[in-house]
Design a protein around this motif. Structure first.
Motif, PDB file in Angstrom:
ATOM      1  N   ILE A 213     -10.755  81.181 115.334  1.00 46.80           N
ATOM      2  CA  ILE A 213      -9.359  81.535 115.552  1.00 46.80           C
ATOM      3  C   ILE A 213      -9.204  82.168 116.926  1.00 46.80           C
ATOM      4  CG2 ILE A 213      -7.511  83.070 114.724  1.00 46.80           C
ATOM      5  CD1 ILE A 213      -8.540  82.725 111.947  1.00 46.80           C
ATOM      6  N   ALA A 214     -10.304  82.707 117.457  1.00 52.50           N
ATOM      7  CA  ALA A 214     -10.233  83.465 118.691  1.00 52.50           C
ATOM      8  C   ALA A 214      -9.866  82.579 119.877  1.00 52.50           C
ATOM      9  CB  ALA A 214     -11.580  84.135 118.963  1.00 52.50           C
ATOM     10  N   ALA A 215      -8.948  83.075 120.699  1.00 44.29           N
ATOM     11  CA  ALA A 215      -8.541  82.360 121.900  1.00 44.29           C
ATOM     12  C   ALA A 215      -9.268  82.972 123.088  1.00 44.29           C
ATOM     13  CB  ALA A 215      -7.036  82.458 122.075  1.00 44.29           C
ATOM     14  N   LEU A 216     -10.395  82.367 123.471  1.00 40.23           N
ATOM     15  CA  LEU A 216     -11.139  82.859 124.623  1.00 40.23           C
ATOM     16  C   LEU A 216     -10.394  82.491 125.898  1.00 40.23           C
ATOM     17  CD1 LEU A 216     -14.749  81.838 123.548  1.00 40.23           C
ATOM     18  CD2 LEU A 216     -13.676  84.082 123.349  1.00 40.23           C
ATOM     19  N   ASP A 217     -10.708  83.204 126.969  1.00 43.69           N
ATOM     20  CA  ASP A 217     -10.077  82.947 128.258  1.00 43.69           C
ATOM     21  C   ASP A 217     -10.536  81.581 128.766  1.00 43.69           C
ATOM     22  OD1 ASP A 217      -9.108  82.874 130.795  1.00 43.69           O
ATOM     23  OD2 ASP A 217      -9.882  84.838 131.397  1.00 43.69           O
ATOM     24  N   PRO A 218      -9.637  80.587 128.813  1.00 46.88           N
ATOM     25  CA  PRO A 218     -10.047  79.223 129.213  1.00 46.88           C
ATOM     26  C   PRO A 218     -10.473  79.131 130.668  1.00 46.88           C
ATOM     27  CG  PRO A 218      -7.659  79.368 129.043  1.00 46.88           C
ATOM     28  CD  PRO A 218      -8.199  80.666 128.516  1.00 46.88           C
TER      29      PRO A 218
ATOM     30  N   LEU B 173      -5.696  88.137 115.137  1.00 46.05           N
ATOM     31  CA  LEU B 173      -6.309  86.828 115.009  1.00 46.05           C
ATOM     32  C   LEU B 173      -6.864  86.295 116.323  1.00 46.05           C
ATOM     33  CD1 LEU B 173      -3.852  85.086 112.513  1.00 46.05           C
ATOM     34  CD2 LEU B 173      -5.963  86.333 112.025  1.00 46.05           C
ATOM     35  N   SER B 174      -6.350  86.749 117.435  1.00 45.16           N
ATOM     36  CA  SER B 174      -6.856  86.291 118.729  1.00 45.16           C
ATOM     37  C   SER B 174      -8.226  86.890 119.033  1.00 45.16           C
ATOM     38  CB  SER B 174      -5.876  86.652 119.852  1.00 45.16           C
ATOM     39  OG  SER B 174      -5.775  88.054 120.003  1.00 45.16           O
ATOM     40  N   ARG B 175      -8.652  87.892 118.251  1.00 45.15           N
ATOM     41  CA  ARG B 175      -9.997  88.469 118.398  1.00 45.15           C
ATOM     42  C   ARG B 175     -10.793  88.290 117.106  1.00 45.15           C
ATOM     43  NH1 ARG B 175      -6.945  92.711 120.423  1.00 45.15           N
ATOM     44  NH2 ARG B 175      -7.410  93.912 118.531  1.00 45.15           N
ATOM     45  N   THR B 176     -10.514  87.203 116.417  1.00 48.75           N
ATOM     46  CA  THR B 176     -11.194  86.927 115.145  1.00 48.75           C
ATOM     47  C   THR B 176     -11.890  85.576 115.206  1.00 48.75           C
ATOM     48  OG1 THR B 176      -9.545  88.200 113.909  1.00 48.75           O
ATOM     49  CG2 THR B 176     -10.863  86.639 112.662  1.00 48.75           C
ATOM     50  N   VAL B 177     -13.142  85.550 114.780  1.00 51.81           N
ATOM     51  CA  VAL B 177     -13.922  84.315 114.752  1.00 51.81           C
ATOM     52  C   VAL B 177     -14.166  83.933 113.298  1.00 51.81           C
ATOM     53  CG1 VAL B 177     -16.104  83.207 115.369  1.00 51.81           C
ATOM     54  CG2 VAL B 177     -15.022  84.817 116.959  1.00 51.81           C
ATOM     55  N   LEU B 178     -13.873  82.678 112.963  1.00 55.78           N
ATOM     56  CA  LEU B 178     -14.006  82.199 111.592  1.00 55.78           C
ATOM     57  C   LEU B 178     -14.976  81.025 111.516  1.00 55.78           C
ATOM     58  CD1 LEU B 178     -13.064  82.111 108.600  1.00 55.78           C
ATOM     59  CD2 LEU B 178     -11.197  80.625 109.358  1.00 55.78           C
ATOM     60  N   VAL B 179     -15.996  81.179 110.680  1.00 57.01           N
ATOM     61  CA  VAL B 179     -16.915  80.078 110.373  1.00 57.01           C
ATOM     62  C   VAL B 179     -16.860  79.908 108.856  1.00 57.01           C
ATOM     63  CG1 VAL B 179     -19.251  79.168 110.625  1.00 57.01           C
ATOM     64  CG2 VAL B 179     -18.384  80.838 112.283  1.00 57.01           C
ATOM     65  N   PRO B 180     -15.922  79.109 108.360  1.00 58.24           N
ATOM     66  CA  PRO B 180     -15.662  79.062 106.918  1.00 58.24           C
ATOM     67  C   PRO B 180     -16.799  78.509 106.080  1.00 58.24           C
ATOM     68  CG  PRO B 180     -14.405  77.378 108.078  1.00 58.24           C
ATOM     69  CD  PRO B 180     -15.010  78.245 109.119  1.00 58.24           C
ATOM     70  N   ASP B 181     -17.621  77.614 106.641  1.00 58.39           N
ATOM     71  CA  ASP B 181     -18.682  77.005 105.841  1.00 58.39           C
ATOM     72  C   ASP B 181     -19.947  76.830 106.686  1.00 58.39           C
ATOM     73  OD1 ASP B 181     -20.171  75.757 103.915  1.00 58.39           O
ATOM     74  OD2 ASP B 181     -19.151  73.825 104.080  1.00 58.39           O
ATOM     75  N   PRO B 182     -20.735  77.907 106.834  1.00 54.81           N
ATOM     76  CA  PRO B 182     -21.958  77.797 107.634  1.00 54.81           C
ATOM     77  C   PRO B 182     -23.066  77.023 106.941  1.00 54.81           C
ATOM     78  CG  PRO B 182     -21.783  79.970 106.678  1.00 54.81           C
ATOM     79  CD  PRO B 182     -20.508  79.258 106.340  1.00 54.81           C
ATOM     80  N   GLY B 183     -22.889  76.715 105.635  1.00 60.38           N
ATOM     81  CA  GLY B 183     -23.874  75.923 104.914  1.00 60.38           C
ATOM     82  C   GLY B 183     -25.221  76.604 104.811  1.00 60.38           C
ATOM     83  N   GLU B 184     -26.281  75.805 104.885  1.00 58.83           N
ATOM     84  CA  GLU B 184     -27.631  76.350 104.717  1.00 58.83           C
ATOM     85  C   GLU B 184     -28.062  77.207 105.895  1.00 58.83           C
ATOM     86  OE1 GLU B 184     -30.030  72.422 106.454  1.00 58.83           O
ATOM     87  OE2 GLU B 184     -30.020  72.862 104.299  1.00 58.83           O
ATOM     88  N   HIS B 185     -27.312  77.164 106.980  1.00 59.34           N
ATOM     89  CA  HIS B 185     -27.642  77.959 108.162  1.00 59.34           C
ATOM     90  C   HIS B 185     -26.876  79.279 108.201  1.00 59.34           C
ATOM     91  CE1 HIS B 185     -29.833  74.506 109.662  1.00 59.34           C
ATOM     92  NE2 HIS B 185     -28.751  73.743 109.555  1.00 59.34           N
ATOM     93  N   TRP B 186     -26.429  79.742 107.055  1.00 51.03           N
ATOM     94  CA  TRP B 186     -25.580  80.938 107.025  1.00 51.03           C
ATOM     95  C   TRP B 186     -26.260  82.163 107.621  1.00 51.03           C
ATOM     96  CZ3 TRP B 186     -26.951  85.381 104.496  1.00 51.03           C
ATOM     97  CH2 TRP B 186     -28.001  85.297 103.571  1.00 51.03           C
ATOM     98  N   LEU B 187     -27.575  82.290 107.430  1.00 53.68           N
ATOM     99  CA  LEU B 187     -28.278  83.459 107.962  1.00 53.68           C
ATOM    100  C   LEU B 187     -28.273  83.453 109.486  1.00 53.68           C
ATOM    101  CD1 LEU B 187     -29.931  86.003 107.448  1.00 53.68           C
ATOM    102  CD2 LEU B 187     -31.999  84.571 107.355  1.00 53.68           C
ATOM    103  N   GLU B 188     -28.593  82.289 110.080  1.00 58.50           N
ATOM    104  CA  GLU B 188     -28.597  82.191 111.539  1.00 58.50           C
ATOM    105  C   GLU B 188     -27.198  82.393 112.113  1.00 58.50           C
ATOM    106  OE1 GLU B 188     -29.877  80.106 109.431  1.00 58.50           O
ATOM    107  OE2 GLU B 188     -31.896  79.458 110.018  1.00 58.50           O
TER     108      GLU B 188
ATOM    109  N   ALA C 179     -14.281  80.540 103.022  1.00 56.56           N
ATOM    110  CA  ALA C 179     -13.484  79.317 103.095  1.00 56.56           C
ATOM    111  C   ALA C 179     -12.023  79.554 102.737  1.00 56.56           C
ATOM    112  CB  ALA C 179     -14.088  78.253 102.179  1.00 56.56           C
ATOM    113  N   ASP C 180     -11.761  80.612 101.946  1.00 59.62           N
ATOM    114  CA  ASP C 180     -10.389  80.906 101.533  1.00 59.62           C
ATOM    115  C   ASP C 180      -9.753  81.985 102.402  1.00 59.62           C
ATOM    116  OD1 ASP C 180     -12.034  82.926 100.698  1.00 59.62           O
ATOM    117  OD2 ASP C 180     -11.200  83.083  98.662  1.00 59.62           O
ATOM    118  N   PHE C 181     -10.263  82.162 103.618  1.00 58.41           N
ATOM    119  CA  PHE C 181      -9.718  83.175 104.524  1.00 58.41           C
ATOM    120  C   PHE C 181      -8.209  83.016 104.669  1.00 58.41           C
ATOM    121  CE2 PHE C 181      -8.412  84.427 108.833  1.00 58.41           C
ATOM    122  CZ  PHE C 181      -8.832  85.747 108.853  1.00 58.41           C
TER     123      PHE C 181
ATOM    124  N   LEU D 117     -19.199  88.597 105.491  1.00 56.05           N
ATOM    125  CA  LEU D 117     -20.018  87.474 105.033  1.00 56.05           C
ATOM    126  C   LEU D 117     -19.856  87.267 103.531  1.00 56.05           C
ATOM    127  CD1 LEU D 117     -22.427  85.414 105.188  1.00 56.05           C
ATOM    128  CD2 LEU D 117     -23.931  87.399 104.834  1.00 56.05           C
ATOM    129  N   ARG D 118     -19.679  86.015 103.147  1.00 55.17           N
ATOM    130  CA  ARG D 118     -19.733  85.646 101.730  1.00 55.17           C
ATOM    131  C   ARG D 118     -20.950  84.741 101.566  1.00 55.17           C
ATOM    132  NH1 ARG D 118     -14.584  84.226  97.892  1.00 55.17           N
ATOM    133  NH2 ARG D 118     -15.660  84.575  95.917  1.00 55.17           N
TER     134      ARG D 118
END
Length: 229
Positions: free
Chosen positions: A7-12, A96-111, A82-84, A125-126
Motif C-alpha cells: 500500500i505504501a507509496a514510495l518516492d518514485p 496507508l501511505s506508510r503501510t506495507v501489505l504482504v497478504p499471502d507470503p505462503g511458505e516463505h512467511w518467515l523470510e 489476507a483480510d486486511f 503477522l498472521r
C-alpha cells in the motif's frame, strides 16, 4: 495495487533500494526496550517496547497495536493478513501511505516477516501454521537487533504479552434501519504468571471506558427515573 502488494507509496523519484537502506539505518539507531507509541486507550494496558512480541486473538486488536506507531510517523507492515481492512485501519489512524501489505507470503512467511522487521517499526503477522520455539527465537533475535515490534495474530511462544477480547458487543439504532455505531469490548492482557489486567475499550478510536464514570451515569439515571415516577 502493485505486484508487491504494498500500500505504501514510495518516492518514485528515488531508488527503492536507497529508501529501504535509509530505513534500515534508522532502525539500527533505535534502542531495544525503548517505548513504542501506543494508542491512548491502550497505553496503560499494554505499553509496547521495541524488540518485543505481542500476541492477539483478533484483527481489530492487531490493527490497534499498530496504529499508535503509524500515527507517530513510523512505517508498519502486515504479513499473512489476507483480510486486511484498509478502511478499518485508516479509521484507527493507520497511515496507508506508510503501510506495507504482504497478504499471502505462503511458505516463505518467515523470510518475508524477517525482511519487514528489518525496515519497519511494527509488523503484524498472521502465521499460516503453529510456530516452534526455534522459529520464534529467530525472529525474536531479529526484533531486538532492529528494535522493531512484532504483533502476532495467533499463538506465539514466549510473547511479552497476550491480548484477548471478551464481552464484545455492538451498539446502534434502537429501532429501524441504520449502521452500527460503536463497539465495546473488554481487553484482557496476560503477562507470564502475573494476574491478568482487564480494560473496557470502545471502537472506533479505541478509547478507554472508565468504570467509575459509567457507574456514575447509571446512578444519575436511576435517580432521575425514580423522581419521574
Amino acid at each position: 495495487m502493485s505486484s508487491s502488494r504494498s500500500i505504501a507509496a514510495l518516492d518514485p523519484a528515488r531508488s527503492v533500494l536507497e529508501q529501504l537502506r535509509e530505513r534500515v539505518a534508522a532502525m539500527e539507531h533505535k534502542t531495544a526496550g525503548e517505548p513504542v507509541p501506543t494508542l491512548p486507550g491502550l497505553a496503560d494496558v499494554v505499553p509496547m517496547r521495541a524488540g518485543s512480541t505481542y500476541a492477539v486473538d483478533s484483527a481489530s486488536l492487531a490493527l490497534a497495536l499498530a496504529a499508535g506507531a503509524s500515527r507517530s510517523g513510523e512505517w508498519v507492515g502486515f504479513a499473512g493478513c489476507a483480510d486486511f481492512g484498509a478502511e478499518a485501519a485508516a479509521e484507527l489512524g493507520i497511515e496507508l501511505s506508510r503501510t506495507v501489505l504482504v497478504p499471502d507470503p505462503g511458505e516463505h512467511w518467515l523470510e518475508v516477516t524477517a525482511a519487514l522487521v528489518d525496515v519497519l517499526r511494527v509488523v503484524v503477522l498472521r502465521p499460516p501454521a503453529s510456530v516452534s520455539e526455534r522459529t520464534a527465537g529467530l525472529l525474536d533475535s531479529r526484533l531486538r537487533t532492529r528494535s522493531a515490534v512484532l504483533v502476532v495474530h495467533g499463538d506465539w511462544p514466549r510473547a511479552e504479552a497476550r491480548l484477548t477480547l471478551e464481552d464484545s458487543a455492538w451498539s446502534g439504532p434502537v429501532a429501524g434501519a441504520g449502521a452500527l455505531v460503536e463497539r465495546r469490548a473488554r481487553v484482557v492482557v496476560r503477562r507470564g504468571a502475573r494476574p491478568p489486567v482487564r480494560a473496557d475499550l470502545t471502537w472506533p478510536g479505541v478509547h478507554r471506558v472508565e468504570p467509575r464514570a459509567e457507574q456514575g451515569v447509571r446512578e444519575i439515571r436511576r435517580r432521575v427515573d425514580g423522581r419521574a415516577g
